[in-house]
Each structure stands twice: as structure tokens, then as C-alpha cells.
Scaffold this active site. Structure first.
Site, PDB file in Angstrom:
ATOM      1  N   HIS A   1      17.221  -5.194 -10.839  1.00 12.73           N
ATOM      2  CA  HIS A   1      16.049  -5.975 -10.454  1.00 12.73           C
ATOM      3  C   HIS A   1      16.372  -6.987  -9.354  1.00 12.73           C
ATOM      4  O   HIS A   1      15.963  -8.151  -9.442  1.00 12.73           O
ATOM      5  CB  HIS A   1      15.492  -6.722 -11.674  1.00 12.73           C
ATOM      6  CG  HIS A   1      15.061  -5.835 -12.793  1.00 12.73           C
ATOM      7  ND1 HIS A   1      14.982  -6.259 -14.119  1.00 12.73           N
ATOM      8  CD2 HIS A   1      14.681  -4.524 -12.806  1.00 12.73           C
ATOM      9  CE1 HIS A   1      14.578  -5.262 -14.876  1.00 12.73           C
ATOM     10  NE2 HIS A   1      14.394  -4.195 -14.124  1.00 12.73           N
TER      11      HIS A   1
HETATM   12  C1  LIG Z   1      17.896   2.717 -12.015  1.00 12.91           C
HETATM   13  C2  LIG Z   1      16.745   1.750 -11.958  1.00 12.91           C
HETATM   14  C3  LIG Z   1      16.032   1.472 -13.117  1.00 12.91           C
HETATM   15  C4  LIG Z   1      14.958   0.573 -13.068  1.00 12.91           C
HETATM   16  N1  LIG Z   1      14.160   0.430 -14.176  1.00 12.91           N
HETATM   17  C5  LIG Z   1      13.010  -0.277 -14.076  1.00 12.91           C
HETATM   18  C6  LIG Z   1      12.070  -0.280 -15.147  1.00 12.91           C
HETATM   19  O1  LIG Z   1      12.252   0.369 -16.185  1.00 12.91           O
HETATM   20  N2  LIG Z   1      10.920  -1.000 -14.986  1.00 12.91           N
HETATM   21  C7  LIG Z   1      10.678  -1.729 -13.855  1.00 12.91           C
HETATM   22  O2  LIG Z   1       9.649  -2.408 -13.792  1.00 12.91           O
HETATM   23  N3  LIG Z   1      11.559  -1.750 -12.832  1.00 12.91           N
HETATM   24  C8  LIG Z   1      12.690  -1.003 -12.901  1.00 12.91           C
HETATM   25  N4  LIG Z   1      13.536  -0.957 -11.837  1.00 12.91           N
HETATM   26  C9  LIG Z   1      13.252  -1.815 -10.662  1.00 12.91           C
HETATM   27  C10 LIG Z   1      12.074  -1.354  -9.811  1.00 12.91           C
HETATM   28  O3  LIG Z   1      12.021   0.041  -9.734  1.00 12.91           O
HETATM   29  C11 LIG Z   1      12.210  -2.003  -8.425  1.00 12.91           C
HETATM   30  O4  LIG Z   1      12.189  -3.405  -8.568  1.00 12.91           O
HETATM   31  C12 LIG Z   1      11.094  -1.620  -7.458  1.00 12.91           C
HETATM   32  O5  LIG Z   1      10.959  -0.229  -7.390  1.00 12.91           O
HETATM   33  C13 LIG Z   1      11.391  -2.212  -6.080  1.00 12.91           C
HETATM   34  O6  LIG Z   1      10.376  -1.840  -5.187  1.00 12.91           O
HETATM   35  P1  LIG Z   1      10.499  -2.049  -3.624  1.00 12.91           P
HETATM   36  O7  LIG Z   1       9.250  -1.544  -3.034  1.00 12.91           O
HETATM   37  O8  LIG Z   1      10.919  -3.448  -3.331  1.00 12.91           O
HETATM   38  O9  LIG Z   1      11.743  -1.142  -3.161  1.00 12.91           O
HETATM   39  P2  LIG Z   1      12.028   0.399  -3.406  1.00 12.91           P
HETATM   40  O10 LIG Z   1      11.106   0.978  -4.417  1.00 12.91           O
HETATM   41  O11 LIG Z   1      13.482   0.521  -3.665  1.00 12.91           O
HETATM   42  O12 LIG Z   1      11.651   1.098  -2.030  1.00 12.91           O
HETATM   43  C14 LIG Z   1      12.342   0.970  -0.826  1.00 12.91           C
HETATM   44  C15 LIG Z   1      12.174   2.266  -0.037  1.00 12.91           C
HETATM   45  O13 LIG Z   1      12.498   2.040   1.315  1.00 12.91           O
HETATM   46  C16 LIG Z   1      13.320   3.091   1.786  1.00 12.91           C
HETATM   47  N5  LIG Z   1      14.135   2.534   2.874  1.00 12.91           N
HETATM   48  C17 LIG Z   1      15.005   1.526   2.790  1.00 12.91           C
HETATM   49  N6  LIG Z   1      15.555   1.266   3.979  1.00 12.91           N
HETATM   50  C18 LIG Z   1      15.004   2.118   4.856  1.00 12.91           C
HETATM   51  C19 LIG Z   1      15.171   2.344   6.246  1.00 12.91           C
HETATM   52  N7  LIG Z   1      16.002   1.584   6.983  1.00 12.91           N
HETATM   53  N8  LIG Z   1      14.460   3.336   6.832  1.00 12.91           N
HETATM   54  C20 LIG Z   1      13.587   4.086   6.099  1.00 12.91           C
HETATM   55  N9  LIG Z   1      13.403   3.911   4.769  1.00 12.91           N
HETATM   56  C21 LIG Z   1      14.091   2.945   4.159  1.00 12.91           C
HETATM   57  C22 LIG Z   1      14.132   3.476   0.567  1.00 12.91           C
HETATM   58  O14 LIG Z   1      14.727   4.739   0.707  1.00 12.91           O
HETATM   59  C23 LIG Z   1      13.091   3.374  -0.524  1.00 12.91           C
HETATM   60  O15 LIG Z   1      12.375   4.571  -0.661  1.00 12.91           O
HETATM   61  C24 LIG Z   1      14.625  -0.081 -11.838  1.00 12.91           C
HETATM   62  C25 LIG Z   1      15.342   0.199 -10.676  1.00 12.91           C
HETATM   63  C26 LIG Z   1      16.387   1.116 -10.722  1.00 12.91           C
HETATM   64  C27 LIG Z   1      17.121   1.429  -9.448  1.00 12.91           C
END
Ligand SMILES: Cc1cc2nc3c(=O)[nH]c(=O)nc-3n(C[C@H](O)[C@H](O)[C@H](O)COP(=O)(O)OP(=O)(O)OC[C@H]3O[C@@H](n4cnc5c(N)ncnc54)[C@H](O)[C@@H]3O)c2cc1C
Length: 550
Positions: free
Chosen positions: A474
């Protein structure tokens, strides 16, 4: 070079929502650039498949944090989704919004529009909660939330009863009026398949003519005209490409990659950028700083009764669970490994919970390096009670170590670097044993396996959790939102301070971490962020430039 109204970098929890919301009216063209590939993969769609994706480089950035003295020198494994849907395509699916007080604190820190009451309409609009609509829960939204109360393993009910005997109330809905207590976790699935942000938001948006999604497209730099973001440079199939944004570039790469991309683009700590030979476009010491994460640990017991270990380990059990999943879309493969859990206070003088619980009806005591054997657990009957801290005070940072965008940034966690984080974790692990000592869970315990009965002194318990705990995935706040450019990265409308045409919309903007898992709040951030963009477009509040279509 093609021009789009908006370029969204990253199709994760937040980026998927941004793309869907910005394209819904049909007025704007949206390009989504995603470094990973398709989410149409069996172990992504099957809920318990995330044991398989946990180390899979085809869908996962597989970051390694630096060796951390607070974690006994361990280099923690940091999975992050590199796939359509981002981390929502590989996460554990627990659906927790966070406490109302968390968001009220965001608002009080000088961010109008971010109190819980302000955000509740977004949370409700996002949700299609199987438990039904209330003034707090939503129905009919794109993200289906499964209410698992009727589906969990009988041992989960023993855990719930034991936790109540240890003093916690039963809580039927952690997204309801209060978080404290134990209960069954709601999860993001529908019809036995994972309900990622891609499934709920991006895939429907991809059917629109005004949405273009490029996969395997690693954005390496934001391009500027003066201080105005005007496009991006990206690598696809080994070739350098560029795309132009008529209105805005929106960074939704997540808490690791968004600060990395800003730094690569010359926005960040000036000395670091200069050392790496990157021209400083806009100095801001806070880009990558203020990293906050939840640290967690499991205690594991050998049971006198069968657990999911007996079903998931032998070939015939796998076949049975597989058949149940394939034919009926039910059974353990259709669920999260965290069937139950809850929130508690380590000290009753606290106003609200500071620890989260996870109950797992199986155990994985002896994983090989690089493996998360959820689908091949221990040979003996075992179960685990895990916990993680909710609002630790330790702070880390994420900084590039090279001007090469393909080199992983340095992740410095600084776990348990404050006395208060150590003290509350010590109280918390003691509480795990208090739960395990209560009937009816105590009645089925053969022995404690981890950390084991010889670990009893405070010093040994601390040494144990330093050795065995790690991220619960997280990370937030590396581009934190705030009104003051000298202490934050984006303003309350998520515009990068000091620049125009550039926003950050993902978990990196959280001013502080929330009490609970971060997916729901990341999806909400996507929703709220898109709303701010659209408001600014229609009110001409921010930068203005001609729109053009691809
Ligand atoms: C193993 C795991 C278990 C988890 N379990 C839970 C849970 O049970 N419940 C919960 O609420 N949360 C959980 N989380 C946390 C939650 O999933 C994240 O907090 C949330 O998905 C973050 O969202 P975000 O949009 O910030 O980033 P992300 O969802 O990580 O999205 C970022 C995206 O940007 C892309 N990207 C990054 N850099 C670039 C670039 N330079 N060029 C092009 N694309 C790029 C990545 O590939 C990715 O697809 C978990 C996370 C993980 C990894």
C-alpha cells in the site's frame, strides 16, 4: 505525431477510471499508455490466481526495495501491477474505503473537496455492492463488490468468534458507519472473476471511438514547451515514439512510477537530478519523498482440523477446487486469501483503530525464494492471522538511481524507524496471540508454528517482526497533495505545482495513508481527479489550449 486531448500514463486503479470518465462524453480524445500488456490471462481473472502473478514479470514490475535496517536488513519484494488494470489486476481484492477521519484529515490539511462527505458520492457511484445500497454503500456502479458472508470457510467463523471473545465487536460492514471490529471482507469480484479497474472502467471505455489504448508502451519522459506539458515520449517495441496532448498529460503510474517519471522529466530534487545529468525543469524536493506504506506480519498455527491446505495442496484437491471453480465459479479459487479480518486499537485510549487483521484459512510457512505458494500451501493443516499497521509514522522515499528509464528506482522504506511504530506493532502481535488463545479457535490449534512458542520476550518479538514483516503493498504519498508548493507536489486539484498541463491522479497523491487497503481510495482518486479535470475544462479555470483529435 498524433495529438490527443488527454494522455493518461498508466491504466491502473486510478488511470482506468480517468480514461473512462474523460472519454464518457465523447467530446475528448484520450490516449492511454500502459507499460504492461493485456489482462486477459487466466491467473489474473481467477481471484486466487494472484499467488501466481506475485512474482510474474509478464504482469508485475517486481520491485526490490533497498536493504532496510528496520526489516533486519531484508530487501523487501514490492509487486506492482504492470498490466491493464495495474495493481488492481494482481491484488488481493479486499474492498476497504478507509476511515472517514482519514479523508477529513486530508481536507483539514488544506485540500478542499477531499473530506469524507465530499468523497462519499464518488465512492457510492463507483460501487455495485452485493450487500445492497445504503446511504454509505452504492449499487449500480462499475465495480462489483462481493459480499462473502455466506461463502467463507468454517474456520473463518471460529476466528470471528475468538476475536469477539478477545474483545472485538462483530462488524458486518467495514465500509459502513465504523471500522472497528472483526468480520468477513467484501472483495472485488463478480461471477467468480476478478473485478479490476480495467474490467469495471477501462474495458467498457475501450469500446469508444475516442479512446486509444497502447500496451507495452513505457512512457520515458514528459515533454514540455516552457513549463507547459505538451506530450510524452515512450518506448514501444524497442522504438521511441511521441504523442502530443492538446489539453493535459495525466500521470497515473502509481506511487513508485509516477515520482520516477517526474524525476526523469526534470521535476524533483534538484541535486539528485543534476548528479544524474538530468536538466532541472522544476525543482521540488518532495517528488518521491514522504513514502508511506503499511507493514504487515503473519502468525501461523498448525491446526487439529483440515484447513484449505488439505484441499489446495494435493493434486486431487487442486482438481476438485479447479472443477468447482470452472463449473460453478465458486469455492476457494473464487475468493481472496484474506477471508476475514478487521480493525482494532492496540490501546483503548486511542480514538480509532490503528491495526488491521487478516485471517487466512491456509498457511505458507516455507515458500521457496521467488514463490508465493498460495496454490500449493504447507503439507500440514495450518492457518494464519496476519496484521498490518494503519497509519505508521515512518517515512521512506523513491528516487531514481539512473537517467535510464528502464532502471528500477531506489525504494528506501525505513520501516519501523520510529519508536511509536515499533511500540504499536509489539502491542499488536501480542494481541494476535490473545485471539488465538480464545475458544473456539484455540480448540483446534495443535501448535504455534511462526514465530513459535519460544519467542515471548519483547526483544524477541520485535526481532521477529523486523525479520519477518514486510510491505502489504500500500505505498502512497510520494507525490503528495497539498496547498503549499514547499511541502507537496500537487495542489488540491491535482495539478503539479509550478507547471501547467500536468496532473498526477493516482495513489501517490494521498496526503497521508488511509486506515485500510488502498485500492478503493485509488479508484476514488481516479474518479475525483477526472471530475476536477472536467470542471477545469468547462470553467476554463486552468491552462487552456486548442483541442484536436487523432
Ligand atoms: C500484491 C498486491 C496486493 C494488494 N492487495 C490489495 C487489496 O487486497 N485491497 C486493496 O484495496 N488494495 C490492495 N493492493 C493495493 C492496490 O491495488 C493499490 O493501492 C492500487 O491498485 C494503486 O493504484 P494506482 O492507480 O495508484 O497504481 P497502479 O494500479 O499500480 O497502476 C499504475 C499503472 O501504471 C502503469 N505504468 C507505470 N509507469 C508507467 C510508465 N512509465 N509508462 C506506462 N505505464 C506505466 C503500470 O504498469 C500500472 O498499470 C494490493 C497491491 C498489490 C501489488
Amino acid at each position: 505525431m498524433q495529438t490527443f486531448d488527454f494522455i493518461v500514463v498508466g491504466s491502473g486503479s486510478a488511470g482506468s477510471v480517468v480514461a473512462e470518465r474523460l472519454s464518457a462524453s465523447g467530446r475528448f480524445s484520450v490516449l492511454v499508455l500502459e507499460a504492461g500488456g493485456t489482462d486477459r490471462r487466466f491467473f489474473v481473472q481467477m481471484p486466487l490466481g494472484y499467488g501466481k502473478t506475485f512474482f510474474d514479470p509478464k504482469v508485475n514490475w517486481n520491485y526490490a526495495a533497498d536493504a532496510d535496517p528496520g526489516l533486519a536488513g531484508n530487501k523487501d519484494h514490492w509487486p506492482r501491477g504492470k498490466i491493464l488494470g495495474g495493481s488492481s489486476s494482481i491484488n488481493a481484492m479486499v474492498w476497504i474505503r478507509g476511515a472517514a477521519e482519514d479523508f477529513d484529515a486530508w481536507r483539514e490539511a488544506g485540500n478542499p473537496g477531499w473530506s469524507f462527505d465530499d468523497l462519499l458520492p464518488a465512492f457510492r457511484a463507483i460501487e455495485d455492492n452485493q450487500a445492497g445500497g445504503t446511504d454509505l454503500r452504492g449499487t449500480g456502479g462499475p465495480i462489483h463488490v462481493t459480499d462473502n458472508r455466506k461463502n467463507v470457510h468454517p474456520l473463518t467463523h471460529r476466528f470471528l468468534a475468538a476475536a469477539q471473545a478477545a474483545g472485538l465487536p462483530l462488524n458486518q460492514d467495514f465500509n459502513g458507519a465504523a471500522q472497528e471490529g472483526v468480520g468477513v471482507y467484501q472483495i472485488t469480484t463478480k461471477g467468480g472473476r476478478r473485478m479490476s479497474a480495467a474490467r469495471g472502467f477501462l474495458r467498457p471505455a475501450m469500446k469508444r471511438a475516442n479512446v486509444t489504448v497502447e500496451t507495452d508502451a513505457l512512457v520515458t519522459k514528459v515533454l514540455f514547451e516552457g513549463k507547459r506539458a505538451c506530450g510524452v515520449e515512450y518506448l514501444q517495441n524497442g522504438a521511441k515514439q511521441t504523442a502530443r496532448a492538446g489539453r493535459e498529460v495525466i500521470l497515473s503510474g502509481g506511487s513508485v512510477n509516477t515520482p520516477q517519471l517526474l524525476q526523469l522529466s526534470g521535476i524533483g530534487p534538484a541535486a539528485l537530478l543534476a548528479d544524474l545529468g538530468i536538466d532541472v525543469l522544476h525543482a521540488n524536493e518532495h517528488v518521491g519523498r514522504n513514502l508511506q506504506d503499511h507493514q504487515g506480519i503473519n502468525y501461523t498455527w498448525k491446526a487439529k482440523v483440515p484447513t484449505l491446505n488439505q484441499l489446495l495442496r494435493p493434486w486431487w484437491g487442486k482438481a476438485l477446487a479447479g472443477m468447482q471453480y470452472l463449473l460453478l465459479r465458486s469455492g476457494p479459487l473464487s475468493m481472496s486469501m484474506n477471508q476475514g479480518g478487521g480493525f482494532f486499537r492496540t490501546d483503548l485510549s486511542r480514538a480509532r483503530p490503528n491495526m488491521q487483521l487478516y485471517f487466512q484459512v491456509f498457511s505458507t510457512v516455507l515458500p521457496k525464494a521467488g514463490e508465493r505458494p498460495i496454490l500449493t500451501p504447507d503439507p500440514f493443516p495450518g492457518f494464519s492471522i496476519g496484521l498490518s499497521n494503519c497509519r505508521p509514522s515512518s517515512r521512506g522515499e523513491i528516487m531514481i538511481r539512473s537517467a535510464d528509464p528502464t532502471v528500477q528506482p531506489r525504494i528506501t522504506v525505513n520501516a519501523y524507524s520510529t519508536n511509536s511504530d515499533v511500540a504499536e506493532m509489539l502491542d499488536a502481535v501480542k494481541f494476535l496471540r490473545r485471539i488465538a488463545a480464545q475458544s473456539p479457535i484455540a480448540d483446534v490449534i495443535a501448535e504455534e508454528v511462526l514465530p513459535g512458542p519460544s519467542i515471548t520476550s519483547d526483544a524477541d518479538l520485535i526481532q521477529d517482526f523486523r525479520k519477518r514483516s514486510g510491505t502489504v503493498y500500500h505505498p502512497v504519498s510520494t507525490c503528495r497533495m497539498g496547498p503549499d508548493p514547499t511541502s507537496s507536489v500537487v495542489d488540491p486539484r491535482l495539478r503539479v505545482h509550478g507547471l501547467t498541463g500536468l496532473r498526477v491522479i493516482d495513489a501517490s497523491i494521498f496526503p497521508d495513508n488511509i486506515t485500510g487497503n488502498t485500492n478503493a481510495a485509488s479508484i476514488m482518486t481516479g474518479w475525483k481527479g477526472a471530475q476536477l479535470v472536467l470542471e477545469d475544462v468547462s470553467s476554463f479555470r486552468c491552462w487552456r489550449s486548442p483541442s484536436s483529435s487523432p
